[in-house]
Design an enzyme around this catalytic site. Structure first.
Site, PDB file in Angstrom:
ATOM      1  N   HIS A 118       2.886 -51.540 -26.412  1.00 19.04           N
ATOM      2  CA  HIS A 118       4.242 -50.607 -26.220  1.00 19.04           C
ATOM      3  C   HIS A 118       4.602 -49.967 -27.635  1.00 19.04           C
ATOM      4  CE1 HIS A 118       5.133 -51.867 -21.945  1.00 19.04           C
ATOM      5  NE2 HIS A 118       4.429 -52.794 -22.461  1.00 19.04           N
ATOM      6  N   ARG A 147       1.761 -49.043 -12.601  1.00 21.57           N
ATOM      7  CA  ARG A 147       2.425 -50.386 -12.717  1.00 21.57           C
ATOM      8  C   ARG A 147       3.335 -50.673 -13.465  1.00 21.57           C
ATOM      9  NH1 ARG A 147       3.391 -54.663 -15.871  1.00 21.57           N
ATOM     10  NH2 ARG A 147       1.120 -54.273 -16.663  1.00 21.57           N
ATOM     11  N   ASP A 148       2.894 -50.662 -14.814  1.00 22.69           N
ATOM     12  CA  ASP A 148       4.029 -50.979 -15.951  1.00 22.69           C
ATOM     13  C   ASP A 148       4.724 -49.759 -16.175  1.00 22.69           C
ATOM     14  OD1 ASP A 148       4.790 -52.265 -18.289  1.00 22.69           O
ATOM     15  OD2 ASP A 148       3.078 -52.617 -19.290  1.00 22.69           O
ATOM     16  N   ASN A 175       4.154 -48.097 -22.647  1.00 25.27           N
ATOM     17  CA  ASN A 175       3.013 -48.286 -23.403  1.00 25.27           C
ATOM     18  C   ASN A 175       2.543 -47.076 -24.193  1.00 25.27           C
ATOM     19  OD1 ASN A 175       2.864 -49.749 -20.325  1.00 25.27           O
ATOM     20  ND2 ASN A 175       1.346 -50.687 -21.659  1.00 25.27           N
ATOM     21  N   CYS A 204       9.823 -52.543 -19.987  1.00 17.83           N
ATOM     22  CA  CYS A 204       9.738 -53.884 -19.413  1.00 17.83           C
ATOM     23  C   CYS A 204      10.970 -54.152 -19.061  1.00 17.83           C
ATOM     24  CB  CYS A 204       9.269 -54.802 -20.246  1.00 17.83           C
ATOM     25  SG  CYS A 204       9.107 -56.493 -19.590  1.00 17.83           S
ATOM     26  N   HIS A 227      -2.781 -54.405 -25.528  1.00 20.74           N
ATOM     27  CA  HIS A 227      -1.919 -53.579 -24.642  1.00 20.74           C
ATOM     28  C   HIS A 227      -0.561 -53.589 -25.600  1.00 20.74           C
ATOM     29  CE1 HIS A 227       0.424 -53.557 -20.594  1.00 20.74           C
ATOM     30  NE2 HIS A 227       1.465 -53.831 -21.451  1.00 20.74           N
TER      31      HIS A 227
END
Ligand code: HMG
Ligand code: MG
Length: 315
Positions: free
Chosen positions: A209, A15-16, A249, A240, A207
């Protein structure tokens, strides 16, 4: 230092990571990627987002991907949901766990989901109702938990207030996102400390990055405070789309290597994870972000733990 015996890793690469890929990735590749990730022993793999395809075209195939993955018993497959439309789509696809997301920065939230913080929370109220009615677990994300690309430093009290709102709405876990990777260990701890006064520590996740190479140091500092859930993305995939210059991440293999080396269990098979990192990078035609995934796998695995050849062997 006091470290837990086990850390739960939430893999967010599909996803990310893939939400930010410039080239479009075929749904079949995403499906194989997720199936490979669950074969490594990861217990939570965030699959995709049921967001507007106008905003994130990379994840327009959310339904196809979610329906196509093998649902391994015991594995959690959450998806991001921004509003009721997304929730409806997720329910139709058979989703059992979702994540809602807002930010501690007003400007970032406007750019990311076209809502103020309080508007976003209002928008989530009917989503939470739908989730309750269908027995769906909900995770909550707070972005810009340390800094914002538009507003600069973010007050830990503001992060804690948003985290508490999400927790009070019924989120079972709150993931604190250093979206643009500006944090350093002391700032990370200050932020987690403020949040832990409002939400139980065991309900908080981190979380990070890795934009400025601080993610592992921040994770170490936070697990020493009692954090036991860490989000990561295999091979450091991602960024992002609404935070210019944000890197992916922290790489899952870096986190797993560090934790296993500290005798902290993750349930993940590092060799299989590295094989998956190499595979997805080949599929995407890119060089792995993590140094570990650039090495030959035998070399990447801790050389000090390989059995030494006995010098007294005959011949
Ligand atoms: P909007 O434009 O204000 O929404 O966007 P709208 O309700 O006016 O709808 C606009 C159009 O989108 C309409 O279509 C809707 O039907 C459609 P039209 O009538 O024009 O043809 N639409 C949808 N279609 C499919 N699924 C939906 C959906 N909703 C509306 N769910 C909205 C508001 C929230 C929808 C939009 O801003 C959006 O989708 N944003 C998502 C942004 C995003 O995914 N960002 C990345 C994830 S956050 C992140 O990465 C941070 C995190 O990793 C933590 C960290 O690192 O900090 C989690
Ligand atoms: Mg993120």
């Amino acid at each position: 230092m006091m470290f837990p015996d086990r850390i739960k890793i939430v893999e967010v690469g599909p996803r990310d990571g893939l939400q930010n890929e410039k080239a479009s990735v075929p749904a079949a590749t995403k499906i194989e990627f997720i199936d490979r990730l669950t074969d490594t022993g990861l217990e939570t793999v965030e699959v995709t987002s049921f967001v507007s395809p106008k905003w994130i075209p990379q994840l327009a195939d959310a339904t196809e991907v979610f329906k196509g993955i093998r649902k391994k018993p015991g594995v959690h497959y959450p998806v991001l949901v921004p509003n009721e439309t997304g929730m409806q789509r997720a329910l139709e696809a058979g989703v059992k766990e979702i994540a809602i997301f807002t930010a501690a920065s007003e400007t970032f939230n406007q750019r990311n989901i076209n809502a103020s913080i309080s508007e976003s929370l209002e928008r989530f109220a009917p989503v939470m109702e739908m989730a309750r009615a269908h027995g769906i677990q909900v995770r909550g994300y707070v972005s810009c938990a340390i800094g914002c690309p538009y507003e600069g430093d973010i007050d830990p009290a503001q992060v804690a207030a948003v985290a508490a709102e999400l927790y009070d709405m019924g989120c079972y876990e709150i993931s604190l996102g250093d979206t643009i990777g500006v944090g350093t260990p002391r700032r990370a701890r200050k932020m987690v400390y403020a949040c832990a006064r409002r939400v139980p520590m065991e309900r908080l996740a981190i979380h990070f990055h890795d934009t400025r190479n601080q993610a592992l140091a921040n994770i170490l500092a936070c697990i020493d405070m009692g954090i036991s859930t860490v989000d990561a993305s295999v091979s450091g995939l991602g960024g992002c789309p609404y935070a210019d210059g944000a890197a992916g991440n922290v790489a899952t293999e870096d986190v797993v290597y560090m934790l296993h080396g500290m005798d902290i269990d993750t349930g993940v098979d590092l060799r299989k994870l590295l094989e998956t990192a190499k595979w997805i990078n080949a599929e995407l035609g890119r060089t792995p972000t993590s140094k570990l995934a650039r090495l030959d796998i035998d070399n990447a695995l801790d050389a000090t733990k390989r059995p030494k050849k006995s010098s007294s062997q005959p011949g």
